[in-house]
Write an enzyme that holds these catalytic residues in place. Structure first.
Site, PDB file in Angstrom:
ATOM      1  N   LYS A   1       0.818  -1.276  -0.147  1.00 61.08           N
ATOM      2  CA  LYS A   1      -0.001  -0.045  -0.151  1.00 61.08           C
ATOM      3  C   LYS A   1       0.955   1.190   0.194  1.00 61.08           C
ATOM      4  CE  LYS A   1      -4.437  -1.732   0.529  1.00 61.08           C
ATOM      5  NZ  LYS A   1      -4.808  -2.854   1.192  1.00 61.08           N
TER       6      LYS A   1
ATOM      7  N   LYS B   1      -4.596 -11.214  -7.847  1.00 63.52           N
ATOM      8  CA  LYS B   1      -5.334 -11.271  -6.978  1.00 63.52           C
ATOM      9  C   LYS B   1      -6.788 -10.226  -7.246  1.00 63.52           C
ATOM     10  CE  LYS B   1      -6.847  -9.494  -2.398  1.00 63.52           C
ATOM     11  NZ  LYS B   1      -7.648  -8.334  -2.507  1.00 63.52           N
TER      12      LYS B   1
ATOM     13  N   LYS C   1     -11.042  -5.303  -4.394  1.00 64.30           N
ATOM     14  CA  LYS C   1     -11.427  -4.003  -4.701  1.00 64.30           C
ATOM     15  C   LYS C   1     -10.702  -2.911  -5.057  1.00 64.30           C
ATOM     16  CE  LYS C   1     -13.585  -5.282  -0.803  1.00 64.30           C
ATOM     17  NZ  LYS C   1     -14.530  -5.163   0.505  1.00 64.30           N
TER      18      LYS C   1
HETATM   19  P1  ATP Z   1      -9.676  -3.914  -0.332  1.00 69.69           P
HETATM   20  O1  ATP Z   1      -9.164  -3.923  -1.569  1.00 69.69           O
HETATM   21  O2  ATP Z   1     -10.375  -2.795   0.262  1.00 69.69           O
HETATM   22  O3  ATP Z   1      -8.578  -4.360   0.406  1.00 69.69           O
HETATM   23  P2  ATP Z   1     -10.634  -6.508  -0.944  1.00 69.69           P
HETATM   24  O4  ATP Z   1     -11.090  -6.820  -2.068  1.00 69.69           O
HETATM   25  O5  ATP Z   1      -9.130  -7.303  -0.617  1.00 69.69           O
HETATM   26  O6  ATP Z   1     -10.750  -5.073  -0.604  1.00 69.69           O
HETATM   27  P3  ATP Z   1     -11.067  -7.260   1.875  1.00 69.69           P
HETATM   28  O7  ATP Z   1     -12.411  -6.330   2.476  1.00 69.69           O
HETATM   29  O8  ATP Z   1      -9.824  -6.813   2.208  1.00 69.69           O
HETATM   30  O9  ATP Z   1     -11.522  -7.401   0.319  1.00 69.69           O
HETATM   31  O10 ATP Z   1     -11.338  -8.900   2.218  1.00 69.69           O
HETATM   32  C1  ATP Z   1     -12.413  -9.460   2.743  1.00 69.69           C
HETATM   33  C2  ATP Z   1     -12.365 -11.009   2.854  1.00 69.69           C
HETATM   34  O11 ATP Z   1     -12.091 -11.459   1.379  1.00 69.69           O
HETATM   35  C3  ATP Z   1     -10.924 -11.261   3.378  1.00 69.69           C
HETATM   36  O12 ATP Z   1     -11.081 -12.486   4.160  1.00 69.69           O
HETATM   37  C4  ATP Z   1     -10.249 -11.521   2.169  1.00 69.69           C
HETATM   38  O13 ATP Z   1      -8.938 -12.791   2.769  1.00 69.69           O
HETATM   39  C5  ATP Z   1     -11.012 -11.971   1.077  1.00 69.69           C
HETATM   40  N1  ATP Z   1     -10.517 -11.993  -0.146  1.00 69.69           N
HETATM   41  C6  ATP Z   1     -10.755 -10.771  -0.569  1.00 69.69           C
HETATM   42  N2  ATP Z   1     -10.051 -10.868  -1.951  1.00 69.69           N
HETATM   43  C7  ATP Z   1      -9.792 -12.236  -2.322  1.00 69.69           C
HETATM   44  C8  ATP Z   1      -9.223 -13.003  -3.059  1.00 69.69           C
HETATM   45  N3  ATP Z   1      -8.902 -12.388  -4.340  1.00 69.69           N
HETATM   46  N4  ATP Z   1      -9.160 -14.385  -2.793  1.00 69.69           N
HETATM   47  C9  ATP Z   1      -9.622 -14.808  -1.718  1.00 69.69           C
HETATM   48  N5  ATP Z   1      -9.970 -14.295  -0.891  1.00 69.69           N
HETATM   49  C10 ATP Z   1     -10.070 -12.808  -0.890  1.00 69.69           C
HETATM   50 MG    MG Z   2      -7.875  -6.489   1.325  1.00 69.82          MG
END
Ligand code: ATP
Ligand code: MG
Length: 333
Positions: A113, A197, A200
């Site tokens: 980040k 990955k 969001k």
């Molecule tokens: P941000 O970009 O805001 O971090 P994010 O899409 O990574 O959002 P989070 O809110 O950080 O989502 O994660 C919520 C849950 O979803 C966590 O348990 C995280 O491990 C899971 N998760 C997010 N993206 C993935 C992915 N690509 N594969 C598996 N698990 C995921």
């Molecule tokens: Mg995340």
């Protein structure tokens, strides 16, 4: 015997995507049947990226509706909004006193980040794993269902829990374990832009709430290569990602068909994408319809949030009382 405790959260920074679903929510659905589950919406965590008040509120409402639409049952699990349980912020402060700059700076998520947003390297970002540890241990969680991307943060939570226990010579906090849906390795759902990955922040999500037309468009735009020229050749990462998603979304015979076509070099990526898009739409459409229904019902959403907050607060308050006594915040005079 009392049920084992589970805690996990999702940041309300956008709609739930397939990564969230298969990395976390799918485990929630399984665990709510047999465990004492606390699933929360991490609105305090989301402040690291400075949402406007309006975006914060709509994000929280949206994720709450999406949790419910996926099948998380407020009668079985405690669903709550992080900021409704302010005890966690108190515990975060205490844990911060024993969290060291070096170890926080070394976490991969912080480094990533800081690199991608050098103009916003705030203290909340640095101490993100401390707040996450507080979220987990305040309910004395034994299991945490999260995706692979959270592995290191969970490791930090284990470290902070153990450190507190040692420092105050107690066994207040269980050391939380990762929980995976099938008992295997932690899962990572890839993006279809060739990246490792889906996320969001990565801007490559395929969302549960998304219009089928948009889903089809996104899948058809997925990055591939020129196609195999040698039989049984190794798949390049973007193609491997496409297959990974296909394995999650489609029937085994469909996967076997495209695998065979890849191996004998007859594959047409367009066919694979068409099939994948249809299988994703079949999966997301009923969820999308339920999200739309639930979003209309503010009374129900409010009731769920209040009920969850009450239950989560009760559990958090009980732990915090013990924490404060151990630290020495007892009034002895
Ligand atoms: P941000 O970009 O805001 O971090 P994010 O899409 O990574 O959002 P989070 O809110 O950080 O989502 O994660 C919520 C849950 O979803 C966590 O348990 C995280 O491990 C899971 N998760 C997010 N993206 C993935 C992915 N690509 N594969 C598996 N698990 C995921
Ligand atoms: Mg995340």
């Amino acid at each position: 015997m009392s049920k084992q405790i589970v805690v996990s959260g999702i940041r309300p920074t956008g709609n739930l995507h397939l990564g969230n679903y298969f990395g976390a929510v799918r485990s929630f659905l399984k665990m709510q049947e047999d465990y004492n589950c606390y699933f929360f919406i991490a609105d305090i965590h989301s402040l690291t990226t400075h949402p406007t008040p309006g975006d914060l509120q709509s994000g929280v409402k949206q994720v709450l509706a999406e949790y419910l639409a996926c099948g998380i049952d407020p009668e079985k699990a405690t669903i709550f909004i992080q900021s409704d349980v302010t005890e966690v912020v108190e515990l975060y402060t205490f844990l911060n006193m024993n969290a060291y700059l070096g170890e926080l700076e070394r976490t991969t998520s912080f480094k990533d980040k800081a690199r991608s947003n050098p103009e916003n390297v705030n203290a909340g970002l640095l101490t993100y794993p401390v707040l996450m540890a507080a979220d987990i241990i305040i309910h004395k969680a034994e299991y945490v269902p999260v995706g692979k991307d959270q592995e290191q943060n969970l490791e930090m939570a284990r470290k902070f829990a153990g450190r507190f226990n040692r420092m105050y010579n107690c066994e207040l906090f269980p050391i939380p374990q990762p929980f995976t849906f099938d008992g295997g390795d932690m899962i990572k759902i890839p993006g279809l832009d060739g990246s490792g990955k889906m996320g969001k922040s990565e801007g490559n999500g395929i969302f549960l709430y998304e219009d089928p037309k948009e889903i089809r468009k996104k899948v058809m735009r997925a990055v591939t290569d020129a196609g195999p020229t040698e039989p049984n050749s190794k798949k390049a990462e973007p193609v491997e990602n496409l297959f990974k998603l296909l394995k999650i979304m489609s029937q085994p015979d469909v996967v076997a068909h495209f695998d065979a076509a890849y191996n004998d070099c007859s594959i047409r990526y367009g066919d694979l994408k068409n099939q994948l898009a249809e299988d994703i739409v079949t999966f997301t459409s009923p969820i999308r319809e339920r999200i739309l229904e639930i979003l209309k019902d503010d009374v129900y959403l409010g009731k769920v949030a209040r009920m969850g907050a009450e239950k989560a607060r009760e559990s958090a308050q009980a732990t915090l009382k013990e924490v404060k006594a151990l630290i020495g915040f007892k009034r002895l005079f």
